[in-house]
Enzyme design. Sequence first.
Site, short mmCIF file in Angstrom:
data_model
loop_
_atom_site.label_atom_id
_atom_site.label_comp_id
_atom_site.label_asym_id
_atom_site.label_seq_id
_atom_site.Cartn_x
_atom_site.Cartn_y
_atom_site.Cartn_z
N HIS A 17 0.16 59.35 140.04
CA HIS A 17 -0.35 59.94 141.32
C HIS A 17 -1.70 59.33 142.05
CE1 HIS A 17 -0.39 63.36 143.99
NE2 HIS A 17 -1.63 63.61 143.90
N TYR A 19 -3.75 57.87 144.96
CA TYR A 19 -3.97 58.20 146.59
C TYR A 19 -4.11 56.63 147.20
CZ TYR A 19 -3.89 63.18 146.13
OH TYR A 19 -3.87 64.73 146.28
N ASP A 83 5.81 66.48 151.14
CA ASP A 83 5.62 66.76 149.46
C ASP A 83 7.04 66.94 149.09
OD1 ASP A 83 4.95 66.98 147.04
OD2 ASP A 83 3.91 68.84 147.46
N GLN A 121 8.27 60.48 145.05
CA GLN A 121 7.81 61.54 145.78
C GLN A 121 6.82 61.12 146.84
OE1 GLN A 121 8.69 64.74 144.48
NE2 GLN A 121 7.11 65.95 145.86
N GLU A 148 5.16 58.20 144.42
CA GLU A 148 5.05 58.43 142.89
C GLU A 148 6.54 58.16 142.75
OE1 GLU A 148 3.66 62.51 142.11
OE2 GLU A 148 2.60 62.33 143.89
#
Length: 186
Positions: A17, A19, A83, A121, A148
């Site tokens: 995860h 960013y 999301d 994701q 992800e």
Amino acid sequence: MEAKALNKATPVNLALHTYWNLGGHDSGDILSHNLQLFGSKITPVDDELIPTGEIKSIKGTPYDFLQSREIGSRFNELPHGYDINYVLDDTNTDHLKKVAVVQESVSGRKLELWTNQPGVQFYSSNMLGHVKGKGGFVYSNYAGFALETQGFPDSVNHPNFPSQILNPGETYVHVMVFRSLLIRKS
């Protein structure tokens, strides 16, 4: 990433995860980044972001990034941003498949993502909200995006999803490759 089941069948679905903001960590939001994502279906979720078990086409929806476009270009059609798990298109290859290409025009940075997993994701940091980060900079919602690679979320409860059960003696191998490029401006 690698995992082994020792003596019992075990669900394994690891994800990274991270960013990203290709304009720089303190450059504002990522809504003007261009995204092309090679998944023509999603696994829809309920109000609590739990997959329903469906697999739906993205054609004509705000989730359609098959052609490169700005992340924020259809943001007003979504209640809270992105999301969602994308079902990656099968490229009929035993090698890694291209997941996404993201480009930021001011910096000229371009990112490619490749994987051996069936899903990704896409998260537009909808709930990041005023987090203090690098150099004391305060990040607001949409200050970064995450891609992800993964198996489908909640796959243990949906037999139509690819299994994420690892049996004793098997090895889970999850490969993701991030490739960065700088596009020179003339």
